[in-house]
Scaffold this motif. Structure first.
Motif, PDB file in Angstrom:
ATOM      1  N   SER A 179      -5.049   3.409   2.932  1.00  0.00           N
ATOM      2  CA  SER A 179      -5.506   1.843   3.364  1.00  0.00           C
ATOM      3  C   SER A 179      -5.921   1.070   2.214  1.00  0.00           C
ATOM      4  O   SER A 179      -6.640  -0.192   2.377  1.00  0.00           O
ATOM      5  N   ASP A 180      -5.583   1.501   0.830  1.00  0.00           N
ATOM      6  CA  ASP A 180      -6.086   0.593  -0.203  1.00  0.00           C
ATOM      7  C   ASP A 180      -4.821  -0.295  -0.412  1.00  0.00           C
ATOM      8  O   ASP A 180      -3.753   0.074  -1.030  1.00  0.00           O
ATOM      9  N   TYR A 181      -4.993  -1.512   0.051  1.00  0.00           N
ATOM     10  CA  TYR A 181      -4.040  -2.706  -0.012  1.00  0.00           C
ATOM     11  C   TYR A 181      -4.567  -3.217  -1.527  1.00  0.00           C
ATOM     12  O   TYR A 181      -5.291  -3.496  -1.776  1.00  0.00           O
ATOM     13  N   PHE A 218      -3.352  -6.957  -3.049  1.00  0.00           N
ATOM     14  CA  PHE A 218      -2.830  -8.147  -2.579  1.00  0.00           C
ATOM     15  C   PHE A 218      -2.373  -9.165  -3.804  1.00  0.00           C
ATOM     16  O   PHE A 218      -2.848  -9.109  -4.928  1.00  0.00           O
ATOM     17  N   SER A 262       0.773  -1.204   0.256  1.00  0.00           N
ATOM     18  CA  SER A 262      -0.047  -0.153  -0.064  1.00  0.00           C
ATOM     19  C   SER A 262       0.853   1.219  -0.128  1.00  0.00           C
ATOM     20  O   SER A 262       2.005   1.081   0.328  1.00  0.00           O
ATOM     21  N   LEU A 263       0.243   2.355  -0.118  1.00  0.00           N
ATOM     22  CA  LEU A 263       0.978   3.616  -0.381  1.00  0.00           C
ATOM     23  C   LEU A 263       0.818   3.993   1.152  1.00  0.00           C
ATOM     24  O   LEU A 263       0.028   3.751   1.866  1.00  0.00           O
TER      25      LEU A 263
END
Lengths: 113, 114
Positions: free
Chosen positions: A100-102, A104, A95-96
């Motif tokens: 919290s935009d992961y 996978f 993520s950045l």
């Protein structure tokens, strides 16, 4: 969209041997994570890593586990020595910062025999 | 401690029917909440997320979810399912703030009958 690549997709290893799981994160991501999923159970957090350091680890992250990302290459999870209970699917995510935009990966299926 | 409970391990619905997948959470404050979908031999894909504001959030593929603080729930819904929606769905939470670890539920396997 951008992808996290995990190499290999499958690994079979003898108990007691060392294994290294490789993760190629999204190119501009700076936070990296490993999660463990035993068959039929939920994914569980192992560790997160930022700026060359472990930020947080769970009780599942045993002393036999280590992570690193030398020189911006693969983010790796090393298990030495392996145990039967390490058999699971290991997912890498990235993520950045301040986000919290992961993203996978598809997971590495590890079988310790 | 934080936890996520998905009470239904398996759900089967007919194509075109409506869907609700349940998720309850336990956390001392208001968390960030997520729904992910996992297709066979693939990684998790984010369907939608709740950070704050409007408790009803819209996601990809016509999925939506409603956050309820009073019920500590974040149920996923879709008005009309398609056979391609068959997959495993995971609810997850994290502490507010960035880059926090995710805590997942055990997942609900959705089967859509054509």
């Amino acid at each position: 969209g951008p992808k996290v690549l995990q190499i290999p997709s499958h690994q079979i290893i003898d108990m007691g041997q060392m294994v290294t799981l490789n993760c190629d994160p999204v190119s501009n991501h700076l936070y990296f994570y490993w999660y463990k999923q035993i068959l039929g159970q939920q994914m569980e957090f192992l560790v997160n890593f930022y700026n060359g350091k472990v930020m947080e680890k769970s009780k599942l992250f045993k002393d036999q586990f280590s992570v690193e990302r030398p020189d911006g290459s693969y983010f790796t999870l090393k298990i030495q020595p392996t145990a039967l209970e390490d058999s699971a699917v290991y997912f890498c995510a990235s993520s950045l910062p301040a986000n919290s935009d992961y993203t996978f990966g598809s997971g590495t299926r590890l079988l310790v025999i | 401690a934080q936890s996520v409970t998905q009470p239904d391990a398996r759900v089967t619905v007919s194509e075109g029917a409506s869907l609700q997948l349940r998720c309850k959470y336990s956390y001392s404050a208001t968390p960030y909440l997520f729904w992910y979908v996992q297709y066979p031999r693939q990684g998790l894909q984010l369907l939608l997320k709740y950070y704050s504001g409007d408790p009803v959030v819209q996601g990809v593929n016509s999925f939506e979810a409603e956050f309820s603080k009073s019920n500590s729930s974040f149920h996923l819904q879709k008005a009309s399912v398609h056979w391609s929606d068959s997959a495993v769905y995971f609810c997850a939470l994290s502490a507010q703030g960035s880059n926090a670890k995710l805590t997942f539920g055990k997942g609900t396997k959705l089967s859509v009958k054509s």
